[in-house]
Design a protein around this motif. Structure first.
Motif, PDB file in Angstrom:
ATOM      1  N   THR A   1       0.829  -1.204   0.000  1.00 21.82           N
ATOM      2  CA  THR A   1       0.000   0.000   0.000  1.00 21.82           C
ATOM      3  C   THR A   1       0.866   1.257   0.000  1.00 21.82           C
ATOM      4  O   THR A   1       0.572   2.236  -0.693  1.00 21.82           O
ATOM      5  N   ALA A   2       1.955   1.233   0.769  1.00 25.08           N
ATOM      6  CA  ALA A   2       2.831   2.407   0.814  1.00 25.08           C
ATOM      7  C   ALA A   2       3.508   2.620  -0.534  1.00 25.08           C
ATOM      8  O   ALA A   2       3.612   3.757  -1.016  1.00 25.08           O
ATOM      9  N   ALA A   3       3.964   1.539  -1.152  1.00 31.91           N
ATOM     10  CA  ALA A   3       4.616   1.671  -2.456  1.00 31.91           C
ATOM     11  C   ALA A   3       3.633   2.210  -3.489  1.00 31.91           C
ATOM     12  O   ALA A   3       3.955   3.093  -4.290  1.00 31.91           O
TER      13      ALA A   3
ATOM     14  N   HIS B   1      10.278   9.405  -0.706  1.00 32.33           N
ATOM     15  CA  HIS B   1      10.899   8.618   0.359  1.00 32.33           C
ATOM     16  C   HIS B   1       9.821   7.879   1.168  1.00 32.33           C
ATOM     17  O   HIS B   1       8.822   8.466   1.584  1.00 32.33           O
ATOM     18  N   VAL B   2      10.077   6.594   1.396  1.00 35.06           N
ATOM     19  CA  VAL B   2       9.153   5.745   2.144  1.00 35.06           C
ATOM     20  C   VAL B   2       9.919   5.079   3.285  1.00 35.06           C
ATOM     21  O   VAL B   2      11.000   4.527   3.068  1.00 35.06           O
ATOM     22  N   HIS B   3       9.363   5.162   4.504  1.00 36.50           N
ATOM     23  CA  HIS B   3       9.994   4.633   5.703  1.00 36.50           C
ATOM     24  C   HIS B   3       9.121   3.537   6.299  1.00 36.50           C
ATOM     25  O   HIS B   3       7.912   3.724   6.444  1.00 36.50           O
ATOM     26  N   SER B   4       9.739   2.424   6.675  1.00 36.08           N
ATOM     27  CA  SER B   4       8.986   1.284   7.203  1.00 36.08           C
ATOM     28  C   SER B   4       9.392   1.004   8.638  1.00 36.08           C
ATOM     29  O   SER B   4      10.534   0.626   8.896  1.00 36.08           O
ATOM     30  N   VAL B   5       8.435   1.176   9.564  1.00 37.92           N
ATOM     31  CA  VAL B   5       8.652   0.862  10.970  1.00 37.92           C
ATOM     32  C   VAL B   5       8.027  -0.507  11.261  1.00 37.92           C
ATOM     33  O   VAL B   5       6.942  -0.803  10.772  1.00 37.92           O
ATOM     34  N   ARG B   6       8.707  -1.324  12.046  1.00 39.30           N
ATOM     35  CA  ARG B   6       8.161  -2.626  12.464  1.00 39.30           C
ATOM     36  C   ARG B   6       8.170  -2.658  13.974  1.00 39.30           C
ATOM     37  O   ARG B   6       9.244  -2.580  14.583  1.00 39.30           O
TER      38      ARG B   6
END
Lengths: 246, 246, 246, 246
Positions: free
Chosen positions: A141-143, A181-186
């Motif tokens: 979804t973010a992409a 820019h896309v940042h992925s938090v887990r």
């Protein structure tokens, strides 16, 4: 209406949601191996397909053949499959099919608003946050949101967001998806969350969607069931049923 | 183009913003007491009015009389004044006037998105946060957003947001504006911030605008200056120039 | 008290802040090239050094020599310089010096709380957001916070945060600082912001600091000026003056 | 260890959590009507009481009588009951009892950090957000946080937060709890969330806790079980077991 995939996680939620909805009657709920003829015999006008990629195409083909509208949340529809379905629908002019990758209305709106706003801001970045069992980063979804935002900026004649970064040895600036820019938090405890941040001199606009529970998809499934009969032909994406005046 | 109110807080920012914009030339900047004829003599095609309620009506009347488009951020336009202006504009078909209460594009979009989303959620509430020198609560923008949200819910056939509150002796639930709860935070260090929270089972959509500095208004002023010539007649609200495909 | 570096951005803010503080009197404010003897002649009891790395060591040496307490916000203190200062202070037992990298009390507390909380959560990640003119990523404060968090987790016997990521071709997961993921957003309109996210099953704790304006440093400078006389010797970091009962 | 109240919502979660914990063995799980002697016969060293107010006092009395430590999440302990328990514990010097109103470690830390930070900020307000089925506003946790914050401000010699509000006809400023404004949002889709906002000139510190699921309480229950034997006597509040160096 009828549910296909009644034993799956999404299907069982759908059965419950339809039973709770005062304006709907569940006439059939089929699981793996059940005969599709059951939805015809039960007199279903709409079928919700929440099955598996290997079954969904045949399910929808069968429904359209019998004049039953279909609301489809299953993945596995490539271009060839969609083209075949459109051909079938052209010969069944009163029948509607909705194929939607995401039924959470908040997620659909967050993506749409991000795209609409993108033309009006100097900067845009996306942060998505998920539970730590997720295998891929960034989320699909973010992409997808980043691509839509990038296309909207390009249509508006905007270049890249300003960025003077000279030193980033460890990659703190995250992924670059079509210039966004896309940042992925887990993080333990989270489910599925996404925020689009847009900035101009002196101001920020933030559009955030939090999905706390898969029941969030049911609002969109019910919207699909209520709307599919009045939208003949193929509709891709729940936003096709959400009248924003667009 | 020309700026009226060059010595005011907003006017001086506008002078700076126009000077920084590569596609604009500032030909005149007038302050209190200066002769309006100066904008005609300077050959201004567009005038930005950031003056005071007692002056803005005459300024705009003069501009339209001389075929100069006007972008107006001054308050003080009641229904009678607007009607008079529309009469004048009807006789000047090529001239455009924009009267906007808010030039921060993020604030305008946040309000519009809140209205658009309102039809699709069970619950909606608004939180606005400002510096502690603000005299009124809730803010005008928050009250207006609540009204728009309430109207959108009504059009969609939705009743009030669900609320089982039985005990609230101190008024923690905040203001009820047309059935929408609005909460006002006052905090040292803040400027002007607003968040619309929308909820469905299992999901939340949040639309937040942060105004950190009055320079945020300049993005909208420049958008107005660039667009006013191609929008003859009276336009109320910057969103009239923001093509959302709506 | 006296200010050194009165013409710098921080120094001029400090002059204003001291003048506004009812419990303080500014007796001297020196700029580049002014004779340090001026602070002695003016009878200053405390000096605030907001100068440049090349001047700060001599300024502080001079102050301590004259029994004047010092509050220092200038960088440039390496281990050798600190050791020399401690030797000097050992011979001046009533004099206090505070050397602090950050005077925003919110930033200091955010870092301290992140460190305190780290032992009690499965997951922790850090997001920092700054204006797009920043040259380095991640910010020094974020990297330092990550180190403190990592050390606290190690003391508590915790390993890395859970993370099942298998595919991240574009680096969306950000920087890994001592096992703590750090994400850097660069956005027009922002100033300096940082959020520590901590997660356990079913819950999240978020500690966020927003710095909107450099005036935020003045709260800490004033706290330093008020407290330095009662803290003889060298104190590093403003938290040494913030009584948390720690 | 043993669980009392195994059929309740919290008790059944506790049974699952203990079974999942590698360092614990569940030797007994009792429901309503079961004989307490079962926990003695099973050799339990610690008992977790998640029963009902009418049973908890007798359960804990029995446990202490048999030298079994107790971790208690049940409400219903008034001053008289606590005094009686302390008398019993004075005669059982090796036995520990923890009575905690909240076992979510994030909620406990958020409250503690709010209290610690309160002395250092001009302004503080609290926003709590819950599902719309909640009957009371503000939440008990928010009211308690406001009281602790107000007491910390008073100890620091701070008066009320600055607030120039002159007009608030609909009560948008929310509840005033000991001089601290508290705002209660009720929104479909939410569970239990709380944010403390602290402001100084130019900066904001926000401390937010999100409880997404009641499983969040289990982190604290397990912490209690692991720690109770080393904390003889009565401890009130989970923070008594969280070593913050305070």
């Amino acid at each position: 209406m009828a549910v296909l995939g009644r034993n799956g996680r999404m299907g069982s939620e759908a059965v419950r949601a339809v039973e709770d909805a005062e304006d709907m009657a569940l006439v059939a709920a089929l699981g793996r191996g059940d005969d599709l003829q059951g939805i015809v015999d039960a007199g279903a006008d709409v079928v919700v397909d929440l099955t598996v990629p290997s079954a969904t195409r045949e399910n929808v083909r069968f429904a359209v053949e019998h004049g039953i509208h279909a609301v489809v949340g299953t993945t596995g529809w490539d271009d060839a499959a969609l083209a075949e379905l459109e051909t079938q629908l052209a010969a069944a002019p009163g029948t509607g099919v909705l194929i939607a990758p995401n039924f959470a209305v908040g997620a659909v709106l967050a993506m749409k608003f991000s795209e609409l706003a993108a033309a009006f801001f100097d900067s845009v970045e996306i942060v998505e946050l998920h539970h730590p069992r997720k295998l891929d980063a960034p989320s699909g979804t973010a992409a997808r949101t980043a691509q839509l935002v990038a296309q909207a900026r390009e249509r508006a004649g905007l270049g890249g967001s300003p960025d003077a970064t000279e030193s980033d040895p460890q990659g703190a600036r995250g992924a670059d998806v079509d210039g966004v820019h896309v940042h992925s938090v887990r993080l333990q405890g989270l489910v599925a969350h996404q925020e689009t941040l847009l900035g101009n001199p002196g101001e920020q606009l933030s559009i955030r969607h939090d999905s706390f529970d898969r029941v969030s998809f049911m609002t969109g499934v019910l919207l699909g069931v209520r709307s599919v009969a009045s939208h003949p032909g193929l509709t891709r994406g729940l936003d096709g049923y959400m009248d924003l005046g667009l």
